[in-house]
Design a protein around this motif. Sequence first.
Motif, PDB file in Angstrom:
ATOM      1  N   LEU A 235      -7.098 -23.566  -9.100  1.00  0.00           N
ATOM      2  CA  LEU A 235      -6.120 -22.831  -8.295  1.00  0.00           C
ATOM      3  C   LEU A 235      -6.782 -22.205  -7.071  1.00  0.00           C
ATOM      4  N   LEU A 236      -7.993 -21.696  -7.244  1.00  0.00           N
ATOM      5  CA  LEU A 236      -8.714 -21.096  -6.115  1.00  0.00           C
ATOM      6  C   LEU A 236      -9.028 -22.134  -5.041  1.00  0.00           C
ATOM      7  N   GLN A 237      -9.391 -23.328  -5.463  1.00  0.00           N
ATOM      8  CA  GLN A 237      -9.657 -24.392  -4.494  1.00  0.00           C
ATOM      9  C   GLN A 237      -8.395 -24.730  -3.721  1.00  0.00           C
ATOM     10  N   LEU A 238      -7.266 -24.801  -4.414  1.00  0.00           N
ATOM     11  CA  LEU A 238      -5.988 -25.065  -3.727  1.00  0.00           C
ATOM     12  C   LEU A 238      -5.665 -23.936  -2.748  1.00  0.00           C
ATOM     13  N   ALA A 239      -5.907 -22.708  -3.175  1.00  0.00           N
ATOM     14  CA  ALA A 239      -5.646 -21.555  -2.307  1.00  0.00           C
ATOM     15  C   ALA A 239      -6.523 -21.600  -1.062  1.00  0.00           C
ATOM     16  N   GLU A 240      -7.779 -21.947  -1.255  1.00  0.00           N
ATOM     17  CA  GLU A 240      -8.691 -22.026  -0.110  1.00  0.00           C
ATOM     18  C   GLU A 240      -8.254 -23.114   0.864  1.00  0.00           C
ATOM     19  N   GLU A 241      -7.869 -24.270   0.337  1.00  0.00           N
ATOM     20  CA  GLU A 241      -7.452 -25.377   1.196  1.00  0.00           C
ATOM     21  C   GLU A 241      -6.184 -25.033   1.983  1.00  0.00           C
ATOM     22  N   GLU A 242      -5.245 -24.348   1.317  1.00  0.00           N
ATOM     23  CA  GLU A 242      -3.968 -24.084   1.960  1.00  0.00           C
ATOM     24  C   GLU A 242      -3.967 -22.824   2.825  1.00  0.00           C
ATOM     25  N   PHE A 243      -4.603 -21.749   2.343  1.00  0.00           N
ATOM     26  CA  PHE A 243      -4.509 -20.461   3.032  1.00  0.00           C
ATOM     27  C   PHE A 243      -5.836 -19.907   3.525  1.00  0.00           C
ATOM     28  N   GLY A 244      -6.950 -20.331   2.941  1.00  0.00           N
ATOM     29  CA  GLY A 244      -8.232 -19.707   3.242  1.00  0.00           C
ATOM     30  C   GLY A 244      -8.352 -18.381   2.514  1.00  0.00           C
ATOM     31  N   PHE A 245      -9.504 -17.754   2.626  1.00  0.00           N
ATOM     32  CA  PHE A 245      -9.740 -16.499   1.926  1.00  0.00           C
ATOM     33  C   PHE A 245      -9.842 -15.313   2.873  1.00  0.00           C
ATOM     34  N   GLU A 246      -9.621 -15.525   4.148  1.00  0.00           N
ATOM     35  CA  GLU A 246      -9.809 -14.458   5.137  1.00  0.00           C
ATOM     36  C   GLU A 246      -8.503 -13.753   5.467  1.00  0.00           C
ATOM     37  N   HIS A 247      -8.006 -12.939   4.538  1.00  0.00           N
ATOM     38  CA  HIS A 247      -6.848 -12.108   4.808  1.00  0.00           C
ATOM     39  C   HIS A 247      -6.937 -10.867   3.927  1.00  0.00           C
ATOM     40  N   ASP A 248      -6.170  -9.845   4.250  1.00  0.00           N
ATOM     41  CA  ASP A 248      -6.321  -8.536   3.622  1.00  0.00           C
ATOM     42  C   ASP A 248      -5.419  -8.287   2.422  1.00  0.00           C
ATOM     43  N   MET A 249      -4.572  -9.202   2.055  1.00  0.00           N
ATOM     44  CA  MET A 249      -3.577  -8.923   1.029  1.00  0.00           C
ATOM     45  C   MET A 249      -3.865  -9.600  -0.304  1.00  0.00           C
ATOM     46  N   GLY A 250      -5.085  -9.858  -0.635  1.00  0.00           N
ATOM     47  CA  GLY A 250      -5.377 -10.538  -1.889  1.00  0.00           C
ATOM     48  C   GLY A 250      -5.233 -12.041  -1.749  1.00  0.00           C
ATOM     49  N   LEU A 251      -5.486 -12.735  -2.821  1.00  0.00           N
ATOM     50  CA  LEU A 251      -5.400 -14.196  -2.807  1.00  0.00           C
ATOM     51  C   LEU A 251      -3.962 -14.659  -2.970  1.00  0.00           C
ATOM     52  N   THR A 252      -3.591 -15.666  -2.218  1.00  0.00           N
ATOM     53  CA  THR A 252      -2.293 -16.294  -2.372  1.00  0.00           C
ATOM     54  C   THR A 252      -2.504 -17.622  -3.075  1.00  0.00           C
ATOM     55  N   ILE A 253      -1.890 -17.768  -4.244  1.00  0.00           N
ATOM     56  CA  ILE A 253      -2.043 -18.975  -5.055  1.00  0.00           C
ATOM     57  C   ILE A 253      -0.850 -19.887  -4.799  1.00  0.00           C
ATOM     58  N   PRO A 254      -1.098 -21.118  -4.317  1.00  0.00           N
ATOM     59  CA  PRO A 254       0.003 -22.026  -3.989  1.00  0.00           C
ATOM     60  C   PRO A 254       0.502 -22.824  -5.190  1.00  0.00           C
ATOM     61  N   CYS A 255       1.206 -22.136  -6.101  1.00  0.00           N
ATOM     62  CA  CYS A 255       1.846 -22.848  -7.208  1.00  0.00           C
ATOM     63  C   CYS A 255       3.080 -22.063  -7.638  1.00  0.00           C
ATOM     64  N   ASP A 256       3.941 -22.703  -8.380  1.00  0.00           N
ATOM     65  CA  ASP A 256       5.131 -22.025  -8.883  1.00  0.00           C
ATOM     66  C   ASP A 256       4.726 -20.901  -9.823  1.00  0.00           C
ATOM     67  N   GLU A 257       5.506 -19.844  -9.811  1.00  0.00           N
ATOM     68  CA  GLU A 257       5.214 -18.694 -10.655  1.00  0.00           C
ATOM     69  C   GLU A 257       5.266 -19.064 -12.139  1.00  0.00           C
ATOM     70  N   VAL A 258       6.180 -19.939 -12.518  1.00  0.00           N
ATOM     71  CA  VAL A 258       6.308 -20.360 -13.915  1.00  0.00           C
ATOM     72  C   VAL A 258       5.043 -21.096 -14.359  1.00  0.00           C
TER      73      VAL A 258
END
Length: 105
Positions: free
Chosen positions: A72-95
């Motif tokens: 999930l972290l790799q997907l997050a890095e590819e889609e959003f990167g890690f350089e933002h102030d609001m925590g990690l954004t995970i690109p998957c459905d909440e379910v």
Amino acid sequence: MAIKKSNKVAAASQAASLKKILKRCSSLGKKNQANCYFNDVPKGHFPVYVGQQRSRYVVPISWLAHPEFQTLLQLAEEEFGFEHDMGLTIPCDEVVFQSLISMFR
């Protein structure tokens, strides 16, 4: 031999990404008047935002060791990167995320 080298490169890249996350997580508990988003995050945890509604979850740092969470972290890095102030954004459905974390508990 090429496979061993590519595995080492991938492992080094993943280790560097995890170090970035851990560095950010270690500073979350510090009081920062300019950034009030993390005041409710207990020591040893970090916030992630999941799904289209960006639902907030506070998860333990120990989950960084789980291969599924690392994916999930790799997907997050590819889609959003890690350089933002609001925590990690995970690109998957909440379910899907809830199902995955239920295995960690």
